[in-house]
Design a protein around this motif. Structure first.
Motif, PDB file in Angstrom:
ATOM      1  N   VAL A   1      52.747  27.759  29.380  1.00  0.00           N
ATOM      2  CA  VAL A   1      54.103  27.249  29.175  1.00  0.00           C
ATOM      3  C   VAL A   1      54.547  27.533  27.745  1.00  0.00           C
ATOM      4  O   VAL A   1      55.658  28.030  27.506  1.00  0.00           O
ATOM      5  CB  VAL A   1      54.173  25.744  29.498  1.00  0.00           C
ATOM      6  CG1 VAL A   1      55.478  25.133  28.993  1.00  0.00           C
ATOM      7  CG2 VAL A   1      54.012  25.514  30.992  1.00  0.00           C
ATOM      8  N   LEU A   2      53.697  27.244  26.778  1.00  0.00           N
ATOM      9  CA  LEU A   2      54.024  27.461  25.373  1.00  0.00           C
ATOM     10  C   LEU A   2      54.333  28.933  25.111  1.00  0.00           C
ATOM     11  O   LEU A   2      55.333  29.268  24.462  1.00  0.00           O
ATOM     12  CB  LEU A   2      52.862  26.979  24.505  1.00  0.00           C
ATOM     13  CG  LEU A   2      53.096  26.962  23.003  1.00  0.00           C
ATOM     14  CD1 LEU A   2      54.216  25.998  22.622  1.00  0.00           C
ATOM     15  CD2 LEU A   2      51.797  26.564  22.287  1.00  0.00           C
ATOM     16  N   GLN A   3      53.505  29.831  25.616  1.00  0.00           N
ATOM     17  CA  GLN A   3      53.728  31.266  25.408  1.00  0.00           C
ATOM     18  C   GLN A   3      55.043  31.728  26.034  1.00  0.00           C
ATOM     19  O   GLN A   3      55.779  32.515  25.439  1.00  0.00           O
ATOM     20  CB  GLN A   3      52.553  32.070  25.972  1.00  0.00           C
ATOM     21  CG  GLN A   3      51.298  31.909  25.161  1.00  0.00           C
ATOM     22  CD  GLN A   3      50.062  32.517  25.834  1.00  0.00           C
ATOM     23  OE1 GLN A   3      50.018  32.730  27.035  1.00  0.00           O
ATOM     24  NE2 GLN A   3      49.053  32.778  25.018  1.00  0.00           N
ATOM     25  N   GLU A   4      55.352  31.234  27.217  1.00  0.00           N
ATOM     26  CA  GLU A   4      56.609  31.603  27.868  1.00  0.00           C
ATOM     27  C   GLU A   4      57.801  31.066  27.087  1.00  0.00           C
ATOM     28  O   GLU A   4      58.799  31.774  26.901  1.00  0.00           O
ATOM     29  CB  GLU A   4      56.636  31.100  29.310  1.00  0.00           C
ATOM     30  CG  GLU A   4      57.921  31.404  30.050  1.00  0.00           C
ATOM     31  CD  GLU A   4      58.239  32.870  30.250  1.00  0.00           C
ATOM     32  OE1 GLU A   4      59.428  33.194  30.471  1.00  0.00           O
ATOM     33  OE2 GLU A   4      57.314  33.723  30.205  1.00  0.00           O
ATOM     34  N   LEU A   5      57.716  29.826  26.619  1.00  0.00           N
ATOM     35  CA  LEU A   5      58.806  29.268  25.820  1.00  0.00           C
ATOM     36  C   LEU A   5      58.982  30.021  24.502  1.00  0.00           C
ATOM     37  O   LEU A   5      60.114  30.240  24.052  1.00  0.00           O
ATOM     38  CB  LEU A   5      58.561  27.784  25.551  1.00  0.00           C
ATOM     39  CG  LEU A   5      58.766  26.852  26.736  1.00  0.00           C
ATOM     40  CD1 LEU A   5      58.250  25.457  26.407  1.00  0.00           C
ATOM     41  CD2 LEU A   5      60.221  26.807  27.173  1.00  0.00           C
ATOM     42  N   GLU A   6      57.880  30.416  23.881  1.00  0.00           N
ATOM     43  CA  GLU A   6      57.968  31.206  22.646  1.00  0.00           C
ATOM     44  C   GLU A   6      58.695  32.518  22.907  1.00  0.00           C
ATOM     45  O   GLU A   6      59.575  32.923  22.131  1.00  0.00           O
ATOM     46  CB  GLU A   6      56.568  31.487  22.101  1.00  0.00           C
ATOM     47  CG  GLU A   6      55.867  30.282  21.552  1.00  0.00           C
ATOM     48  CD  GLU A   6      54.411  30.520  21.208  1.00  0.00           C
ATOM     49  OE1 GLU A   6      53.801  29.597  20.640  1.00  0.00           O
ATOM     50  OE2 GLU A   6      53.867  31.620  21.503  1.00  0.00           O
ATOM     51  N   ALA A   7      58.335  33.195  23.989  1.00  0.00           N
ATOM     52  CA  ALA A   7      58.979  34.467  24.329  1.00  0.00           C
ATOM     53  C   ALA A   7      60.464  34.259  24.617  1.00  0.00           C
ATOM     54  O   ALA A   7      61.311  35.063  24.192  1.00  0.00           O
ATOM     55  CB  ALA A   7      58.279  35.106  25.528  1.00  0.00           C
ATOM     56  N   GLN A   8      60.804  33.183  25.316  1.00  0.00           N
ATOM     57  CA  GLN A   8      62.206  32.914  25.627  1.00  0.00           C
ATOM     58  C   GLN A   8      62.990  32.576  24.365  1.00  0.00           C
ATOM     59  O   GLN A   8      64.131  33.013  24.202  1.00  0.00           O
ATOM     60  CB  GLN A   8      62.339  31.796  26.660  1.00  0.00           C
ATOM     61  CG  GLN A   8      63.776  31.524  27.079  1.00  0.00           C
ATOM     62  CD  GLN A   8      64.454  32.719  27.723  1.00  0.00           C
ATOM     63  OE1 GLN A   8      63.816  33.517  28.411  1.00  0.00           O
ATOM     64  NE2 GLN A   8      65.747  32.856  27.502  1.00  0.00           N
TER      65      GLN A   8
END
Length: 170
Positions: free
Chosen positions: A101-108
């Motif tokens: 989740v954290l990695q996806e939010l960072e990318a977004q």
């Protein structure tokens, strides 16, 4: 077993079981520190609109259509997104879901034009503090002292070169 990300709103009915469980966890971990009912106040501190594009976003990780983890970010300043409420269903922890989740939010956040991230976690959430440190965040507090002295534990992380920015307005 199929996992997928869904960008939505904290008001989405699919998000409600996770939000209720996180509220209960805040009450359990901090009730004697904050006071009874303050977990609910904390969860209601930010209106859902803050977690909507173009300035923010709200993410659920779904497994076979059921929310198992989630998180969000909102605008902190012109170049910084503030991560909020990264959380995993209590029965599914220690599987790397919060990291996903954290990695996806960072990318977004990068896709939305942010160049750095800021977040805070509570002193009674050592799992979260460990996740952020392992994920390249810099602690903005003295990690050598009892975290309760700080109360809130702030972190910061620079993002790589952002994707073309989505224009945000103040």
């Amino acid at each position: 077993m199929t996992d997928s990300f869904l960008y939505t709103s904290p008001l989405d009915p699919q998000a409600q079981p996770l939000i209720q469980a996180l509220t209960q966890e805040y009450e359990t971990r901090y009730g004697d520190y904050w006071g009874a009912g303050d977990g609910i106040k904390e969860m209601n501190r930010y209106p859902a609109e803050l977690f909507a594009p173009p300035d923010g976003n709200f993410l659920l990780l779904l497994r076979d259509g059921v929310a198992i983890a989630g998180g969000a970010f909102k605008r902190y300043d012109d170049t910084t997104a503030e991560m909020k409420r990264v959380w995993t269903h209590v029965d599914l922890r220690r599987q790397g879901l919060a990291r996903r989740v954290l990695q996806e939010l960072e990318a977004q956040a990068a896709r939305q034009g942010y160049t750095q991230l800021y977040l805070t976690t509570g002193f009674r959430q050592p799992e979260a503090a460990g996740l952020y440190l392992r994920s390249g965040y810099t602690a903005l507090f003295d990690t050598a002292v009892d975290p309760e002295i700080h109360g809130t534990l702030p972190f910061r992380k620079a993002l790589g070169v952002p994707a073309p920015a989505v224009r945000r307005t103040a």
